[in-house]
Design a protein around this motif. Structure first.
Motif, short mmCIF file in Angstrom:
data_model
loop_
_atom_site.label_atom_id
_atom_site.label_comp_id
_atom_site.label_asym_id
_atom_site.label_seq_id
_atom_site.Cartn_x
_atom_site.Cartn_y
_atom_site.Cartn_z
N LEU A 85 -4.31 -3.08 -8.59
CA LEU A 85 -5.73 -2.76 -8.69
C LEU A 85 -6.06 -2.14 -10.05
N GLU A 86 -5.24 -1.22 -10.49
CA GLU A 86 -5.48 -0.57 -11.78
C GLU A 86 -5.34 -1.57 -12.93
N LYS A 90 0.84 -1.21 0.00
CA LYS A 90 0.00 0.00 0.00
C LYS A 90 0.86 1.25 0.00
N GLU A 91 1.91 1.22 0.79
CA GLU A 91 2.72 2.42 0.98
C GLU A 91 3.55 2.77 -0.26
N ASP A 92 4.04 1.76 -0.98
CA ASP A 92 4.90 2.08 -2.14
C ASP A 92 4.15 2.07 -3.46
N GLY A 93 2.83 1.87 -3.42
CA GLY A 93 2.02 1.99 -4.63
C GLY A 93 1.83 0.71 -5.41
N LYS A 94 2.43 -0.40 -4.99
CA LYS A 94 2.30 -1.65 -5.74
C LYS A 94 0.86 -2.15 -5.73
N GLY A 120 -9.72 2.13 -13.25
CA GLY A 120 -10.59 3.21 -12.78
C GLY A 120 -11.08 3.04 -11.35
N ILE A 121 -10.75 1.94 -10.69
CA ILE A 121 -11.21 1.72 -9.32
C ILE A 121 -10.54 2.71 -8.37
N ASP A 122 -11.23 3.06 -7.29
CA ASP A 122 -10.67 3.93 -6.26
C ASP A 122 -9.65 3.12 -5.46
N THR A 123 -8.39 3.51 -5.52
CA THR A 123 -7.33 2.75 -4.83
C THR A 123 -7.04 3.28 -3.44
#
Length: 239
Positions: free
Chosen positions: A228-229, A219-223, A234-237
């Motif tokens: 999810l994308e 979650k913290e580093d964007g993986k 287009g989902i809310d991450t």
């Protein structure tokens, strides 16, 4: 009685020793795209699989995937046939009373009804997969619930007129509805559960700590947002 107690003790020891094994077995259904499915190479694939593989890499765990029918996926985790469940499983109080969950790796996702025409879902005959949050919701609405072992069987029941509608995760239903001009979404979306998490036996506390730490770093580093994308554009991450 003594033999029964010894057997129970042995099972408890086995169930609590996931990290003592050379391999952590990751259980999934393999029949619920885009969360998990069998691809053209006859391998498990999907968002759950990408998440699980990344967790194993970050936690320095050697993992292998095991497929299991949905309706027995929790009992077979508890009995030690595998060590985790990564199968698009929503966190609910009922499930949390039997197994433990990681922090969520997917937000509480909308469920949706789909049908061949205009249907009153409060009085209709509605299909849902056995043992899902959707089947529990239908049972509470007063509609007539018909459960099926797989989501594909539930969709087929709508198409052949066996039931009036289906309730399932909208992400699962969207490509099906998009490709079938006779099917359409009806009514409002419904948000059920507390997001999706990786299930574990309650005794596997060390494994849970490792998995939670890996998910937190994703979650913290964007993986996690990247995955999810990839599977849900287009989902809310932000959850």
């Amino acid at each position: 009685m003594k033999k029964l107690l010894l057997g129970a003790a042995a099972l408890a020891f086995t169930a609590g020793a996931a990290l003592a094994q050379d391999v952590v077995r990751m259980g999934t259904e393999g029949a619920y795209p885009p969360y998990n499915f069998i691809n053209d190479a006859n391998e498990v694939d999907g968002y759950d699989i990408d998440i699980g593989n990344e967790v194993c890499a970050r936690a320095e765990l050697t993992c292998e995937w095991v497929t299991n029918d949905w309706d027995s996926i929790i009992p077979n985790l508890v009995s030690g046939n595998y060590d985790t469940i990564a199968a698009g499983m929503s966190i609910t109080d009922e499930r949390d009373a039997v197994i433990d969950f990681s922090i969520p790796y997917f937000p509480a996702d909308p469920s949706a009804y789909a049908a061949m025409g205009d249907v009153d879902v409060t009085t209709a005959v509605v299909a849902a997969q056995t043992g899902t949050i959707q089947s529990s919701h239908v049972a509470e609405t007063g509609a007539t619930l018909v459960e099926f072992a797989t989501p594909d069987e539930a969709v087929a029941a709508v198409r052949n007129g066996e039931v009036d509608a289906i309730l399932a995760d909208k992400a699962f239903l969207t490509p099906i509805v998009d490709e079938d001009p006779d099917l359409s979404f009806i009514g409002e979306d419904i948000v059920l559960g507390k997001g999706m998490g990786i299930g574990m036996r309650e005794s596997d506390t060390e494994l849970k700590e490792k998995i939670d730490a890996a998910l937190t770093s994703m979650k913290e580093d964007g993986k996690m947002a990247e995955l999810l994308e990839k599977w849900f554009p287009g989902i809310d991450t932000d959850f």
